[in-house]
Design a protein around this motif. Structure first.
Motif, PDB file in Angstrom:
ATOM      1  N   ARG A 117       4.983 116.693  99.119  1.00 16.28           N
ATOM      2  CA  ARG A 117       4.105 115.326  98.853  1.00 16.28           C
ATOM      3  C   ARG A 117       4.673 114.388  97.917  1.00 16.28           C
ATOM      4  O   ARG A 117       5.161 114.807  96.796  1.00 16.28           O
ATOM      5  CB  ARG A 117       2.612 115.695  98.698  1.00 16.28           C
ATOM      6  N   LEU A 143       3.455 111.459  95.229  1.00 23.14           N
ATOM      7  CA  LEU A 143       2.300 110.722  94.871  1.00 23.14           C
ATOM      8  C   LEU A 143       2.506 109.605  93.931  1.00 23.14           C
ATOM      9  O   LEU A 143       3.689 109.844  93.065  1.00 23.14           O
ATOM     10  CB  LEU A 143       1.385 111.649  94.040  1.00 23.14           C
ATOM     11  N   THR A 162      -4.300 107.014  92.578  1.00 20.05           N
ATOM     12  CA  THR A 162      -3.168 107.871  93.122  1.00 20.05           C
ATOM     13  C   THR A 162      -3.061 107.565  94.445  1.00 20.05           C
ATOM     14  O   THR A 162      -4.127 107.141  95.253  1.00 20.05           O
ATOM     15  CB  THR A 162      -3.429 109.363  92.963  1.00 20.05           C
ATOM     16  N   GLU A 206      -0.857 108.556  98.137  1.00 17.67           N
ATOM     17  CA  GLU A 206      -0.047 109.441  98.601  1.00 17.67           C
ATOM     18  C   GLU A 206       0.820 108.607  99.505  1.00 17.67           C
ATOM     19  O   GLU A 206       0.439 108.122 100.455  1.00 17.67           O
ATOM     20  CB  GLU A 206      -0.588 110.560  99.486  1.00 17.67           C
ATOM     21  N   ILE A 227      -1.691 106.566 101.590  1.00 18.48           N
ATOM     22  CA  ILE A 227      -2.822 106.869 101.433  1.00 18.48           C
ATOM     23  C   ILE A 227      -3.766 106.749 100.316  1.00 18.48           C
ATOM     24  O   ILE A 227      -3.231 107.760  99.464  1.00 18.48           O
ATOM     25  CB  ILE A 227      -2.960 108.375 102.185  1.00 18.48           C
ATOM     26  N   ARG A 281      -5.676 107.962  97.472  1.00 18.62           N
ATOM     27  CA  ARG A 281      -6.360 109.213  97.023  1.00 18.62           C
ATOM     28  C   ARG A 281      -7.404 109.522  95.852  1.00 18.62           C
ATOM     29  O   ARG A 281      -7.990 110.311  95.760  1.00 18.62           O
ATOM     30  CB  ARG A 281      -5.134 110.439  96.665  1.00 18.62           C
ATOM     31  N   PHE A 298      -5.872 112.262  90.962  1.00 16.54           N
ATOM     32  CA  PHE A 298      -5.333 113.539  91.310  1.00 16.54           C
ATOM     33  C   PHE A 298      -5.377 114.483  90.068  1.00 16.54           C
ATOM     34  O   PHE A 298      -4.813 113.989  88.674  1.00 16.54           O
ATOM     35  CB  PHE A 298      -4.182 113.469  91.732  1.00 16.54           C
TER      36      PHE A 298
END
Lengths: 133, 722
Positions: free
Chosen positions: A26, A28, A46, A48, A59, A61, A64
């Motif tokens: 992933r 980030l 954050t 993604e 996306i 988020r 994190f």
């Protein structure tokens, strides 16, 4: 002010926007708010980012907390140069769809390869072609 | 609880104009219900609560008078003419202050009774200034500092009569026991993390913007959030429906710049813990990466209002000195210097700060970033302290070799540049690692109390033997030839490794000379000599015979790439005789070595130490070397038309170069010393002869070899013989 010259330290990266690559693949992007001695990270606001080909989708988020051992690499993002990218941003649905398609093609290619491999004479394994990897 | 009823009766209608909608009324009623019947009503110690109520009731009449009096001389009235409404509010016993713990009101020393705006922030943080206390935003409404700390830390305040009552009545839980210094987790009306039910936010924003006081209850449920260590839960923050254009920071910005009066008595921990909570977040996921827009005007006054205040206050608060005693003094000084600088930077952020201009872009971003400095300086120092601890070492050259070498190189470079007069070299800040004496910890196995004897506990330092592995040596007969060969190779490898360790030690002696004391130096010298001898023995094989019977050992070492490299490094340390011996052996076996080196091509590394060596050798040795190299018979017998030895030598780059160097050296010696013996002369000319012959017989030498061959200009005497 160079906190600790000659060393690698995250302290000077705090409150700056970073791109973090995780071990599970992933990506980030967020503001690095806090660290600790294990390089555990707290990322704020954050996002993604999923990349497929020349497109990417973000996306959101939130916050994190990343365990340090799962970080492959991270780097500061230059806010001025951030928008200067040849990549095209698309919506989340679209990028997820693209990602699914990409995964699909990859799986199919793998299956095909495996099938060919196992259908050769003298090459027998316990695996079924087209099965789970 | 009679007041409670009066509160309910208290009409909220008067201030409809002050805040939007009557929706809040419903919310508040629900809140009341919750407090009475729901989670807020849990009250085990009703007796205590009762007693307190009784106390306050007595104080009430006194407080009322004070309040009316003070309201008039309230010069810091930023929000306008609320003095007029004082009487109004008093009479209605408005609940605006239930956030404020009566204990806090008592404890916090301010100018006589402010009438805080309803729904205002609990301003215990901002204790020194009443205006600060008035700055209440929706989020800060949720915060409640530790009652205890303030109570003990600060002198008592005259109680606020009416509000106290209301506060107590609303606050169902009793005061917890507290510790004077640190405090304890505050009382919670609702468990931590409960999302607040409703937020009468618009009312708050209105309050601040509008001069009139608002009779509105602030959002209740998390009334006593933890003062520090706990940030506000995202739920709480996010559920505050901030309306566009009504961001709290901008509201703070409206407050004309004032510098918070020093809160000398304020617990700095409290301050620092609060820092991050002062600013509300952007609701939801708006513009992620743009600075939260301050939609309302004058954001330019200064960075989000609390910012400078916070930083000011923080800077005035006593500094936390982390435990840095183990650090190198210079590093400690650097740390504090940095801290000072940071503080100065923060001060400069307020208003015109020229010092920060060169870092303007970054500072700008920080200024606009309300979440900056969530990680306190103290915490950053803590992390860097841990990093520094990991760098502690008694022998940095051992532990951190490459780092040390790299920085030495850099320093040499910059020193060289400086000498050239390039101007002032750029400041290269050096990392000063703490020098700590190594402590030897003798491992003591775990001992349990009261046990007879010692129990064996297996741990990292004391591993238990799990497998009984026995080393069996094989007999010679059983081995096959391959195994023998393999074993031999392994032995050679082991010898190479051991010799290499010796070599590294010897190379290190120079540095140790400089570090050690005068008395120790002779001992070091002896050690070094001894090691050099053992290296040589290792190379040549330990046979103590007068003459080294076999070159085999050496040749084996030379067959391995690492061995060749090692020999090249060892040569400078050997005495001339020893080195000549090595060279001789190499020359003798050169074709074989060349063959073995075909893949590695490492032989050329030997060239430079060999050539250095040759300059020290007498001509006798040179001549014999030449003979060896060309494999000439001692007597000048008829030279064979083909000399495989020489051919091989000539066809290899290394061999050719070596030959050439030898010849040139020989030439030099010949020319410099005319009175040489004739035998030597003859031998030399024989050498030249063979040399000339073989030039024709070589087939396709390597091209660099060719180039070498033809660039070499032998002297006239030699050619005359060809």
């Amino acid at each position: 002010m160079n906190y600790m010259p000659g060393t690698a330290s995250l302290i000077e990266d705090i409150d700056k926007k970073h791109l973090v690559l995780l071990r599970d693949g992933r990506t980030l992007i967020g503001f690095l708010r806090s660290i600790d001695q294990f390089a555990n990270l707290v990322l704020h606001q954050t996002v993604e980012r999923i990349h497929v080909g020349k497109k990417y989708g973000d996306i959101p988020r939130g916050i994190f907390v990343v365990r340090g051992e799962n970080v492959v690499l991270l780097g500061e993002i230059d806010l001025e140069k951030e928008s200067d990218t040849p990549l095209q941003q698309v919506s989340i649905e679209e990028i997820l769809e693209e990602q699914r398609v990409e995964q699909q093609t990859k799986l199919e290619a793998e299956d095909r390869k495996r099938y060919i491999h196992y259908s050769r004479d003298g090459c027998r394994g316990s695996r079924k072609p087209g099965g789970a990897p | 609880m009679f007041r409670y009823e009066s509160l309910e009766d208290c009409p909220l209608d008067e201030d409809e104009d002050a805040f939007q909608g009557l929706g809040e009324e419903d919310e508040e009623i629900d809140q009341f219900n919750d407090d009475t019947f729901g989670s807020g009503a849990v009250d085990d110690d009703w007796q205590e609560a009762h007693e307190r109520l009784a106390e306050l009731e007595e104080k009430l009449p006194v407080a009322v008078n004070e309040q009316t009096g003070n309201g008039e001389r309230d010069e810091m009235d930023l929000l306008g003419d609320h003095e007029e409404n004082l009487a109004e509010r008093l009479s209605k016993m408005v609940i605006e202050n239930e956030l404020e713990d009566p204990a806090i009101m008592r404890a916090v020393q301010t100018r006589p009774v402010l009438q805080p705006q309803p729904g205002s922030l609990n301003s215990s943080i901002w204790d020194g200034s009443e205006v600060l206390r008035r700055i209440r935003g929706p989020l800060l409404a949720q915060e409640m500092p530790t009652v205890s700390v303030l109570e003990y830390a600060l002198p008592q305040r005259p109680p606020q009569g009416p509000e106290d009552d209301r506060d107590l009545s609303e606050r169902a839980l009793p005061r917890r026991s507290t510790s004077p210094i640190i405090g304890s987790p505050p009382v919670r009306a609702v468990p931590i993390g409960t999302p607040p039910k409703q937020m009468a936010v618009p009312s708050f924003t209105q309050q601040i913007l509008c001069p009139k006081p608002v009779h509105v209850r602030p959002p209740m449920p998390p009334r006593y959030p933890a003062p520090y260590g706990e940030r506000m839960s995202p739920n709480q923050l996010c559920s505050v429906p901030l309306q566009p254009g009504r961001m709290s920071p901008s509201q703070f910005a409206r407050v004309p710049g004032f510098v918070g009066s020093p809160l000398a008595a304020m617990n700095p921990k409290l301050l620092q813990g609060r820092v991050g909570q002062m600013l509300p977040p952007a609701p939801g996921f708006r513009a992620f990466f743009s600075a939260p827009p301050s939609a309302t005007p004058p954001p330019q006054q200064h960075p989000p209002g609390p910012g400078p205040h916070l930083q000011n206050l923080r800077s005035q608060a006593p500094v936390f000195r982390p435990d840095t005693t183990h650090l190198h003094p210079q590093h400690r000084r650097l740390l504090y210097q940095r801290q000072q600088q940071n503080r100065n930077q923060h001060r400069n952020l307020n208003g015109a700060g020229d010092r920060g201009s060169h870092r303007s872009s970054h500072q700008d971003h920080l200024r606009k970033d309300p979440y900056a400095n969530l990680m306190l300086q103290r915490e950053k120092d803590w992390v860097s302290k841990i990093q520094m601890m990991q760098l502690q070492s008694t022998d940095p050259y051992l532990d951190d070799f490459y780092y040390q070498n790299y920085f030495e190189k850099l320093e040499k470079l910059s020193a060289a540049e400086e000498i050239q007069g390039d101007g002032p070299k750029k400041e290269r800040t050096k990392l000063i690692t703490p020098q700590v004496a190594k402590l030897e910890h003798a491992y003591k196995p775990v001992q349990f109390e009261g046990s007879l004897g010692k129990l064996t506990v297996s741990s990292v330092n004391n591993p238990r033997k799990m497998i009984d592995a026995v080393v069996t040596s094989r007999s010679e007969d059983d081995e096959t030839k391959e195994k023998q060969v393999r074993d031999k190779r392994r032995k050679t490898l082991v010898i190479i490794e051991k010799t290499y360790s010796l070599l590294l030690d010897v190379e290190d002696y120079e540095r140790r000379y400089l570090l050690c004391l005068e008395e120790e130096r002779p001992a070091l010298m002896d050690e070094r000599k001894h090691k050099i001898c053992s290296m040589y023995d290792n190379l040549r094989g330990k046979l103590p015979g007068q003459e080294r019977p076999s070159d085999d050992h050496f040749v084996q070492i030379m067959c391995i790439r690492k061995g060749k490299r090692m020999v090249a490094r060892i040569l400078p340390f050997l005495s001339t005789e020893q080195a000549a011996d090595i060279l001789m052996t190499t020359a003798r076996n050169l074709p074989f070595l060349i063959k073995k080196d075909a893949q590695d091509e490492v032989l050329p590394c030997l060239l430079s130490p060999f050539s250095l060596l040759l300059y020290h050798l007498p001509s006798v040795t040179i001549t014999s070397l030449l003979q060896q190299l060309m494999n000439l018979p001692q007597s000048a017998a008829t030279p064979a038309p083909s000399n495989p030895h020489l051919t091989a030598v000539l066809q290899n780059k290394f061999g050719l170069s070596l030959l050439l160097i030898l010849l040139s050296r020989g030439e030099d010696l010949q020319s410099s010393d005319p009175a040489t013996e004739s035998t030597q002369n003859n031998q030399w000319s024989d050498g030249g002869d063979v040399h000339g012959n073989t030039r024709t017989s070589t087939n396709s030498p390597s091209s660099p070899g060719q180039a070498n061959l033809y660039t070499y200009k032998p002297s006239v005497p030699l050619f005359s013989l060809c």
